[in-house]
Design a protein around this motif. Structure first.
Motif, PDB file in Angstrom:
ATOM      1  N   TYR A  39       0.639  -1.203  -0.075  1.00 30.28           N
ATOM      2  CA  TYR A  39      -0.003  -0.081  -0.081  1.00 30.28           C
ATOM      3  C   TYR A  39       0.911   1.285   0.002  1.00 30.28           C
ATOM      4  CZ  TYR A  39      -4.512  -2.295   0.869  1.00 30.28           C
ATOM      5  OH  TYR A  39      -5.686  -3.079   0.766  1.00 30.28           O
ATOM      6  N   PHE A  40       0.455   2.260  -0.707  1.00 29.36           N
ATOM      7  CA  PHE A  40       1.266   3.484  -0.652  1.00 29.36           C
ATOM      8  C   PHE A  40       0.338   4.441   0.314  1.00 29.36           C
ATOM      9  CE2 PHE A  40       1.601   2.626  -5.394  1.00 29.36           C
ATOM     10  CZ  PHE A  40       3.013   2.262  -5.249  1.00 29.36           C
ATOM     11  N   VAL A  41       1.050   4.869   1.316  1.00 33.27           N
ATOM     12  CA  VAL A  41       0.345   5.554   2.456  1.00 33.27           C
ATOM     13  C   VAL A  41       1.216   7.208   2.401  1.00 33.27           C
ATOM     14  CG1 VAL A  41      -0.025   3.613   3.715  1.00 33.27           C
ATOM     15  CG2 VAL A  41       2.256   4.769   4.181  1.00 33.27           C
ATOM     16  N   ARG A  42       0.077   7.887   2.965  1.00 30.31           N
ATOM     17  CA  ARG A  42       0.729   9.223   2.980  1.00 30.31           C
ATOM     18  C   ARG A  42       0.466   9.825   4.655  1.00 30.31           C
ATOM     19  NH1 ARG A  42      -2.351  11.280   0.039  1.00 30.31           N
ATOM     20  NH2 ARG A  42      -4.117  12.479   1.459  1.00 30.31           N
ATOM     21  N   THR A  43       1.293  10.300   5.228  1.00 30.09           N
ATOM     22  CA  THR A  43       1.411  10.798   6.470  1.00 30.09           C
ATOM     23  C   THR A  43       1.394  12.059   6.596  1.00 30.09           C
ATOM     24  OG1 THR A  43       3.472  10.479   7.279  1.00 30.09           O
ATOM     25  CG2 THR A  43       2.359   8.542   7.301  1.00 30.09           C
ATOM     26  N   SER A  44       1.157  12.818   7.780  1.00 29.02           N
ATOM     27  CA  SER A  44       1.378  14.178   7.963  1.00 29.02           C
ATOM     28  C   SER A  44       1.645  14.440   9.759  1.00 29.02           C
ATOM     29  CB  SER A  44      -0.185  15.010   7.784  1.00 29.02           C
ATOM     30  OG  SER A  44      -1.232  14.468   8.730  1.00 29.02           O
ATOM     31  N   HIS A  45       2.062  15.663   9.821  1.00 29.11           N
ATOM     32  CA  HIS A  45       2.742  15.748  11.082  1.00 29.11           C
ATOM     33  C   HIS A  45       1.977  17.121  11.481  1.00 29.11           C
ATOM     34  CE1 HIS A  45       6.269  13.333  11.252  1.00 29.11           C
ATOM     35  NE2 HIS A  45       6.320  13.173  10.055  1.00 29.11           N
ATOM     36  N   GLU A  46       1.873  17.361  12.909  1.00 30.14           N
ATOM     37  CA  GLU A  46       1.335  18.384  13.505  1.00 30.14           C
ATOM     38  C   GLU A  46       1.767  19.845  12.761  1.00 30.14           C
ATOM     39  OE1 GLU A  46       1.540  18.346  17.812  1.00 30.14           O
ATOM     40  OE2 GLU A  46       0.251  16.491  17.844  1.00 30.14           O
ATOM     41  N   ASP A  47       3.011  19.864  12.301  1.00 28.85           N
ATOM     42  CA  ASP A  47       3.489  21.114  11.856  1.00 28.85           C
ATOM     43  C   ASP A  47       3.190  21.279  10.292  1.00 28.85           C
ATOM     44  OD1 ASP A  47       5.359  19.419  10.664  1.00 28.85           O
ATOM     45  OD2 ASP A  47       6.936  20.038  11.642  1.00 28.85           O
TER      46      ASP A  47
END
Length: 328
Positions: A39-47
């Protein structure tokens, strides 16, 4: 890359929680390949920072789990050498893998680029150069990596598994090809050919190209210690194939690319035609093995074994050979 075990957002988020990569922002199934779930996954951080990864669930049906430590070791070595391979992300606890559905899972950096469908000569040359660099970079691991599993014993065993599930004509061709390859691997002069850690599965769907050239090599789950010329033969059989024949110009470019970094010996060129047959037999058998199984899910990805059967028959009928002068 492919999907065998279907995952939902909760499954993926649970796995990502073990890594210092932020929270799940999106995902999609990978659509190519047949070995493991990807699976291709995209993540994000609080900043606001985002990143993209590939989550791979190792499917035990392929026997890949036992080779996982070797795969990680090879990838780490290649990353350190500057080769375009995935970087294995460590968990918060420093482990190289997580567990999902009681299966090992790897999280790796997502590489830029796209798969090639109709390779040109320059791309074949790039594949050859990569293999030479890979063989050199992994030389320190030769005593730590097990032998390539698809040897004479494997070939004979798997032929026995499928022989009664194919036509009599195909069985005759398969058994004749098997005997030729077993005879090859039993030769004392073949035993002296250069060996290294080999990728052993460098098909079109295991490489990425972008605007600048080769940008990534994927799927090292078949890697082991084996003959360098076999690695070249497997690549030539896919990157340089037109139907059931080999395109000479593309094959020579691939070999030139390789020999620009590591000289191909005369003995390797002598035995290349039979190693091409060996490569075709190996993947003919591996595809047959999935076609005869009755315990796989309905959506399990399949590849046509007839492509490699026809190629093996061509290699038998009209062996592809190269002279050293053509590589200069």
């Amino acid at each position: 890359m492919a999907v065998i075990t279907h995952l939902n957002a909760d499954d993926i988020a649970q796995t990502l929680s073990e890594y210092p990569v932020g929270t799940l922002d999106g995902f999609k199934e990978a659509s190519e390949g047949i070995e493991n779930t990807n699976y291709f996954v995209r993540t994000s951080h609080e900043d606001g920072r985002t990143a993209e990864y590939v989550l791979t669930l190792i499917e035990e049906a392929n026997g890949s789990e036992s080779n996982l430590d070797t795969v990680v070791k090879i990838l780490d070595t290649c990353v350190a050498a500057g080769l375009p391979v995935p970087h294995v992300i460590r968990t918060i606890n420093g482990a190289s893998e997580a567990r999902l559905f009681d299966k090992p899972a790897l999280l790796c950096s997502k590489l830029d680029g796209m798969h090639v469908v109709n390779p040109v000569r320059s791309q074949c040359a790039a594949i050859g150069r990569f293999l030479a660099r890979f063989h050199a970079a992994t030389a320190p691991l030769e005593n730590e990596v097990g032998s390539y599993v698809r040897d004479s014993d494997w070939l004979a065993s798997k032929t026995g598994t499928v022989r009664f599930d194919i036509s009599l004509a195909d069985r005759a061709d398969l058994e004749a090809t098997l005997q030729t390859v077993i005879d090859l691997l039993a030769r004392t002069d073949v035993a002296t050919l250069p060996q290294s850690v080999i990728h052993a599965d460098l098909f079109l769907d295991n490489a990425l190209f972008n605007t600048y050239g080769l940008s990534g090599i994927l799927d090292f789950h078949q890697a082991g210690r084996g003959y360098c010329v076999y690695d070249l033969a497997v690549a030539i059989n896919d990157w340089c194939r037109n139907g059931d024949s080999i395109d000479r110009e593309r094959a020579i470019e691939l070999l030139r690319g390789y020999s620009s970094i590591r000289d191909i010996t005369q003995a390797e060129l002598w035995f290349l035609p039979t190693f091409l047959l060996y490569g075709a037999l190996t993947f003919w058998l591996s595809r047959l093995l999935t076609h005869v199984r009755t315990d796989l899910p309905a959506h399990y990805p399949m590849r046509d074994p007839n492509e490699l059967k026809d190629l093996a028959k061509r290699h038998t009928r009209s062996p592809f050979s190269v002279v050293r002068e053509s590589l200069l």
